[in-house]
Design a protein around this motif. Structure first.
Motif, short mmCIF file in Angstrom:
data_model
loop_
_atom_site.label_atom_id
_atom_site.label_comp_id
_atom_site.label_asym_id
_atom_site.label_seq_id
_atom_site.Cartn_x
_atom_site.Cartn_y
_atom_site.Cartn_z
N PHE A 151 0.82 -1.21 0.00
CA PHE A 151 0.00 0.00 0.00
C PHE A 151 0.86 1.27 0.00
N ILE A 152 2.03 1.19 0.62
CA ILE A 152 2.92 2.36 0.62
C ILE A 152 3.41 2.65 -0.80
N LYS A 153 3.67 1.60 -1.56
CA LYS A 153 4.15 1.80 -2.93
C LYS A 153 3.07 1.44 -3.97
N ALA A 154 1.81 1.61 -3.60
CA ALA A 154 0.69 1.23 -4.46
C ALA A 154 0.69 1.96 -5.80
N ALA A 155 1.15 3.20 -5.82
CA ALA A 155 1.15 3.98 -7.06
C ALA A 155 2.03 3.34 -8.13
N THR A 204 -1.84 -6.76 -9.21
CA THR A 204 -0.86 -7.20 -8.21
C THR A 204 -1.39 -6.94 -6.80
N ILE A 205 -1.94 -5.77 -6.58
CA ILE A 205 -2.50 -5.42 -5.26
C ILE A 205 -3.66 -6.35 -4.92
N MET A 206 -4.54 -6.60 -5.89
CA MET A 206 -5.68 -7.49 -5.66
C MET A 206 -5.22 -8.89 -5.25
N TRP A 207 -4.23 -9.44 -5.96
CA TRP A 207 -3.75 -10.78 -5.64
C TRP A 207 -3.09 -10.82 -4.26
N GLN A 208 -2.39 -9.76 -3.88
CA GLN A 208 -1.79 -9.74 -2.55
C GLN A 208 -2.85 -9.69 -1.45
N ILE A 209 -3.91 -8.91 -1.70
CA ILE A 209 -5.01 -8.85 -0.72
C ILE A 209 -5.70 -10.21 -0.63
N LEU A 210 -5.96 -10.85 -1.75
CA LEU A 210 -6.60 -12.17 -1.75
C LEU A 210 -5.73 -13.21 -1.04
#
Length: 186
Positions: free
Chosen positions: A142-146, A152-158
């Motif tokens: 989330f810190i480097k979400a931009a 990639t973010i979705m898969w990490q959350i899942l």
């Protein structure tokens, strides 16, 4: 004074029971891996100290911001510590549960959790440690979400949610398998 009776094991029973010692090299290998994590931690800490205190700070033309870079480095250090804690749980708890007793009763440095560890408790503690490690990775994401894709973010959350659901399931299974033991300990 009575001496405990010891039953002689047959050759096959002795072989099967003794096979637990084949796990010893695995635990020794994990100790080596933990030493490597200590070296990695020292390197990262040294790099952070040298860069921020002695080299004029973080180069903001390369990084997003000095604060973000420092925060990500500190999260990396926390991650190494949490993985090291996980290794200690596996090494000490696994050896104690599956190979041989360490005979630490009464030792001032005995970990509190070791006095009531069994295979199920070890699994739940490991699942909780994995969730903690995953949380650190998710925070760094989330810190480097931009700079990351939404996929990639979705898969990490899942993946993180899968760890959480798995840990809850393990804890629930432990609770329904031993309802009397839980009531006695509270």
């Amino acid at each position: 004074m009575t001496t405990p009776t010891t039953s002689r094991l047959g050759p096959l029973s002795y072989l099967i029971f003794s096979s637990r010692w084949l796990q010893l090299p695995l635990y020794l290998g994990l100790i080596v891996a933990q030493a490597i994590y200590v070296v990695q931690f020292i390197r990262e800490l040294w790099h952070l100290v040298m860069t921020t205190l002695f080299n004029g700070g973080i180069d903001v033309t390369v990084a997003d911001s000095a604060e973000t870079t420092i925060m990500l480095t500190v999260l990396g250090l926390i991650d190494v510590v949490m993985i090291s804690n996980l290794l200690v749980m596996v090494i000490v708890g696994g050896y104690e549960t599956f190979v041989s007793r360490l005979r630490l009763e009464g030792h001032p440095d005995q970990p509190e959790w070791l006095s009531h560890v069994n295979a199920t408790v070890l699994k739940v503690k490991l699942a909780m440690a994995i969730i903690g490690i995953s949380s650190i990775h998710l925070l760094a994401t989330f810190i480097k979400a931009a700079s990351l894709s939404s996929q990639t973010i979705m898969w990490q959350i899942l993946l993180h949610l899968t760890f959480v659901v798995s840990a809850v399931a393990l804890a629930y299974i432990d609770r329904i398998m031993q309802p009397g033991a839980k009531a006695e300990s509270h």
